[in-house]
Write an enzyme that holds these catalytic residues in place. Structure first.
Site, PDB file in Angstrom:
ATOM      1  N   SER A  72     -94.610 -45.114 -12.313  1.00  0.00           N
ATOM      2  CA  SER A  72     -93.255 -45.660 -12.338  1.00  0.00           C
ATOM      3  C   SER A  72     -93.256 -47.114 -11.861  1.00  0.00           C
ATOM      4  CB  SER A  72     -92.322 -44.778 -11.509  1.00  0.00           C
ATOM      5  OG  SER A  72     -90.971 -45.145 -11.693  1.00  0.00           O
ATOM      6  N   HIS A 179     -85.766 -42.462 -15.230  1.00  0.00           N
ATOM      7  CA  HIS A 179     -86.578 -42.078 -16.386  1.00  0.00           C
ATOM      8  C   HIS A 179     -85.859 -41.067 -17.286  1.00  0.00           C
ATOM      9  CE1 HIS A 179     -89.907 -44.418 -14.887  1.00  0.00           C
ATOM     10  NE2 HIS A 179     -89.725 -43.863 -13.703  1.00  0.00           N
TER      11      HIS A 179
END
Length: 277
Positions: A72, A179
């Site tokens: 991430s 996400h």
């Protein structure tokens, strides 16, 4: 957080002070002396983790990776460490990312949940069958997949996944549905910043979250970085692909050792370590 780096290395100290100027506030004061709550502020958490990771990598005398990856936010650190992205530009993008994500979180209440003990296909299938927004967000390791979406969508998915045999369906204490499609507003805002940032060919392949594949082409790296905010983090697949491509050891650079644990759950035999001065 990172205070030892600041005190032990002149190069690190200069980078921390440069970061204070770029951000417009003394993030070092919060990192070194702040409370846990201070560190949890959106405009602090992501830049602080980024700074700890990239500054440590920059002062390591033997840091010559043959491939890099980040989970991430860590993808930005990986790009800086692979010299595809400058320290200054990386920090500006991370700060912009944090602010854009915060705005997206404020538009619609949303959340995430960790699903333990189910195969990926079952989690994907159940998420697809739920009418509210809920998607697989973080493929962390075999048997650990984080889902993301509206509060209603995540609640319904947790109930169905538990019924399907999940050992645990644990809602996470996060600000929003990272996400997932609910980050589209943030993706659009960050896309503009990424498109106007110089990205060079990295010194080694960068395995990117969106499809877990290695990239060296700057245009493709930009495209994948933009897609990352609304797409899943395919960490399980990333580690598998790195192993297939010849990785024999993994060094985690930055705070904590969570990623080492995830790597070990993909391949318990592979060597892992934490970087240190």
């Amino acid at each position: 957080m990172g205070k030892d780096l600041y005190e032990q290395s002149e190069q690190a100290r200069a980078l921390f002070e440069q970061a204070n100027e770029i951000l417009g506030f003394r993030i070092t004061d919060i990192m070194f002396e702040g409370t846990v709550e201070d560190l949890k502020q959106t405009n602090v958490t992501q830049p602080a983790i980024f700074l700890h990771s990239v500054i440590l990598a920059s002062v390591l005398s033997d840091f010559e990776p043959e491939m890099v990856a980040g989970h991430s936010l860590g993808e930005f650190s990986a790009l800086v460490s692979a010299k595809a992205l400058s320290f200054e530009d990386g920090l500006r993008l991370v700060a912009a990312r944090a602010n854009a994500m915060q705005k997206a979180c404020e538009i619609q209440p949303s959340t995430m949940a960790a699903i333990l003990g189910l195969d990926d296909f079952t989690v994907e299938d159940i998420c697809l069958r739920i009418s509210d927004i809920v998607v697989p967000a973080n493929y962390n390791c075999p048997g650990q997949l984080v889902i993301s979406g509206t509060i209603a969508g995540v609640d319904k998915a947790c109930a169905e996944l538990t019924a399907a045999g999940a050992k645990r369906a644990l809602k996470l204490n996060v600000g929003g549905a990272f996400h997932s499609p609910l980050m589209e507003v943030a993706r659009v805002e960050l896309a503009h910043a990424i498109e106007h940032t110089e990205i060079k060919a990295p010194v080694c392949p960068v395995y990117q979250n969106i499809d877990a594949r290695p990239y060296t082409n700057p245009a493709m790296i930009k495209h994948n970085l933009i897609a990352q905010l609304t797409g899943p983090v395919r960490w399980t697949q990333t580690v598998k692909h790195m192993l297939e491509d010849g990785a024999t050891s993994f060094t985690e650079v930055g705070p904590g050792n969570v990623l080492q644990g995830l790597v070990k759950k993909v391949d318990r035999e592979v060597a892992t370590s934490s970087a240190s001065l």
